[in-house]
Motif scaffolding. Structure first.
Motif, short mmCIF file in Angstrom:
data_model
loop_
_atom_site.label_atom_id
_atom_site.label_comp_id
_atom_site.label_asym_id
_atom_site.label_seq_id
_atom_site.Cartn_x
_atom_site.Cartn_y
_atom_site.Cartn_z
N HIS A 69 -10.47 1.75 0.58
CA HIS A 69 -9.18 1.31 0.03
C HIS A 69 -8.15 1.22 1.16
O HIS A 69 -7.87 0.14 1.65
CB HIS A 69 -8.72 2.27 -1.09
N LEU A 70 -7.63 2.36 1.60
CA LEU A 70 -6.64 2.32 2.68
C LEU A 70 -7.00 3.23 3.85
O LEU A 70 -6.15 3.57 4.66
CB LEU A 70 -5.26 2.71 2.14
N CYS A 78 -8.29 6.54 4.07
CA CYS A 78 -8.31 8.00 4.09
C CYS A 78 -9.75 8.50 4.21
O CYS A 78 -10.70 7.74 4.05
CB CYS A 78 -7.69 8.58 2.82
N CYS A 107 -12.56 5.87 3.45
CA CYS A 107 -12.39 5.17 2.18
C CYS A 107 -12.07 3.69 2.42
O CYS A 107 -11.26 3.35 3.28
CB CYS A 107 -11.25 5.83 1.39
N CYS A 164 -6.65 10.59 -1.42
CA CYS A 164 -5.36 9.87 -1.38
C CYS A 164 -5.04 9.20 -2.71
O CYS A 164 -4.02 9.47 -3.31
CB CYS A 164 -5.36 8.87 -0.23
N HIS A 165 -5.94 8.33 -3.19
CA HIS A 165 -5.63 7.61 -4.43
C HIS A 165 -6.79 7.62 -5.41
O HIS A 165 -6.79 6.86 -6.37
CB HIS A 165 -5.20 6.17 -4.12
N GLY A 166 -7.80 8.46 -5.13
CA GLY A 166 -8.80 8.75 -6.14
C GLY A 166 -10.02 7.85 -6.19
O GLY A 166 -10.79 7.94 -7.14
FE1 FES Z 1 -8.91 6.09 -0.65
FE2 FES Z 1 -6.67 4.91 -1.34
S1 FES Z 1 -7.33 5.42 0.66
S2 FES Z 1 -8.25 5.61 -2.60
#
Ligand code: FES
Length: 500
Positions: A455-456, A458, A453, A473-475
């Motif tokens: 974002h962070l 995952c 991902c 993790c955060h969608g």
């Molecule tokens: Fe995927 Fe945050 S790591 S939405």
């Protein structure tokens, strides 16, 4: 057909932002929260700029079941236990006022949005939940909520008891909001679509940067993007989780008996109706699960809903189907207010726990009051930085370990081979030392992406029902070719060339 009934409405479109601007309040997110906030602020003479990454109303608002109710599943007995009478009364009152606001605006502007008062009904077929419904009914009594515990609901669905909350409502959200969008423009508000906010620079004023390197300078900013695209070390990543749910629409040989229904057993089932092209269309929802996490292989929520409908709802025809995503906070109360003490002028509204039609109204009023330095009775209740020891801490720890587990074990290898892949299915495999996702489309074309991902970091999992890579993790969600569908990520998944 995978399309939501709400997006058959003709919604005005807007250009993307192609210059830098200055305004009083920047609002990020063109769903019901952002639109109502823009409406209330602009009506009070405040200059607003509303930015939406895609098209207005094409996120969660366009994929809701649009129940306008203070009956938010089993909640009031739990709130009384954990937050006491005064806070629980405030929660209920804020939701009732939200229903009243939608009713009044509908009448004021004469909006043809099928606003219709209906009872909201929880029901159960389990002995354990029977007791919970009785406790919830006692909580209603304590709160003076007009309600009744009854033995019957007008469907052949197995049930033992039901709890009705009287005089709630339902409406057509996009028909309602398209009028509100016109009002924002009439009030001088500026709206830009296809404009992605990527970062915030916070000094005394707030500078928002877009993906195309334009800046919007303002005194205040409202982040109404479900999961805040900017966290500012407020750790929303660890304080709420994303949940998906699914809706099928259908026509039935039965006449719709009235009411809005929600099963409190698992899997949950939600039923309401809407008028569409002169037909009564039933909306059957449910099959919720944490985003990116599936109980069993080959999970198909639409198929499971369809089999329930076929069994109990005397289906004549199947119609549209769609899914949606919402976030659930640790104590089940939304986070509405300043991001944190370091960012008092950056406001968030998130964690609506699937009850966004009323919570968005609460948020729009509360954020407008905060920005205009006016008192609001619900400020402390919804304040995002609250940390209630009970029940927060335990859930915080268990939720946190769940996310951590996804981060760690999601990276561990899957050793599938793509050769035998059927069309319209996907696998994950190791390729040059990294985990990749491979999807074969209906024309046998293969699409390969790095499933990390953006974002962070995952590991995304495959959602067969939606043909998407979903991050547990955060969608964040990405289509089969890695194109971003919804954040908090702001970048696509990296494409992988299998020849290299
Ligand atoms: Fe995927 Fe945050 S790591 S939405």
């Amino acid at each position: 057909m995978t399309q939501t009934i709400w997006l058959t409405t003709n919604i005005k479109s807007f250009d993307s932002l192609n210059e830098s601007l200055e305004t009083d309040v920047t609002i990020v997110g063109g769903g019901i929260t952002g639109i109502l906030s823009a409406y209330l602020l602009s009506k009070n003479g405040i200059r607003v700029v509303l930015l939406e990454r895609g098209r207005l109303l094409h996120g969660t608002t366009g994929h809701t079941t649009a129940k306008v109710t203070a009956q938010h599943g089993l909640i009031y007995n739990e709130l009384l236990e954990h937050f006491g009478l005064e806070n629980t009364q405030k929660y209920y009152k804020s939701q009732v006022e939200a229903i009243q606001f939608i009713k009044e605006i509908t009448e004021q502007y004469q909006i043809a949005c099928q606003f219709d008062q209906q009872d909201a009904i929880l029901y159960t077929n389990s002995d354990q939940n029977y007791k919970k419904l009785e406790d919830e009914a006692k909580a209603y009594q304590q709160l003076n909520i007009s309600a009744d515990l009854v033995k019957e609901i007008p469907f052949e669905i197995p049930h033992k008891v039901a709890l009705s909350m009287y005089q709630q409502a339902q409406f057509h959200p996009t028909e309602f909001l398209k009028v509100i969008i016109d009002k924002i423009v009439e009030n001088g508000g500026k709206i830009y679509e296809n404009t992605t906010a990527v970062d915030i620079d916070y000094q005394n004023k707030v500078t928002l940067r877009t993906a195309r390197d334009h800046n919007v300078l303002s005194d205040n900013i409202i982040v109404a993007t479900q999961f805040p695209f900017y966290e500012g070390q407020a750790f929303y990543s660890t304080r709420m989780y994303p949940s998906r749910s699914y809706v099928l629409s259908l026509t039935s040989n039965q006449e719709y008996p009235g009411g809005m229904y929600l099963d409190v057993d698992q899997p949950k089932r939600s039923i309401r109706y809407v008028k569409h092209k002169n037909e009564t269309v039933w909306l059957l929802g449910g099959e919720s699960h944490k985003t990116g996490q599936y109980q069993k292989e080959n999970t198909n929520p639409y198929r499971d809903l369809q089999s329930f409908g076929s069994q109990y709802l005397d289906v004549k025809d199947w119609y549209y189907q769609w899914s949606t995503q919402d976030y659930i906070t640790l104590d089940k109360i939304p986070y509405i207010g300043s991001l944190n003490k370091r960012h008092p002028n950056v406001y968030v509204a998130t964690g609506f726990r699937k009850w966004g039609m009323t919570n968005s109204v609460v948020a729009a009023h509360l954020l407008t009051d905060l920005i205009m330095n006016r008192d609001n009775p619900y400020k402390d209740l919804y304040q995002p930085q609250r940390f209630h020891a009970d029940p927060d801490v335990k859930k915080f720890i268990s939720f946190n370990s769940n996310v951590t587990k996804e981060f760690v074990t999601g990276k561990l290898g899957l050793n599938n081979e793509p050769d035998q892949l059927d069309p319209e299915t996907a696998i994950k495999k190791k390729h040059n030392g990294q985990i990749i996702g491979i999807y074969k489309d209906e024309h046998n074309q293969v699409h390969s992406v790095d499933t990390t991902c953006t974002h962070l970091g995952c590991e995304c999992n495959w959602n067969q029902a939606e043909k998407s890579w979903d991050c547990p993790c955060h969608g964040s969600r990405f289509s089969y070719d890695g194109t971003i569908i919804e954040g908090p990520a702001t970048k696509h998944l990296k494409k992988i060339d299998l020849e290299n």
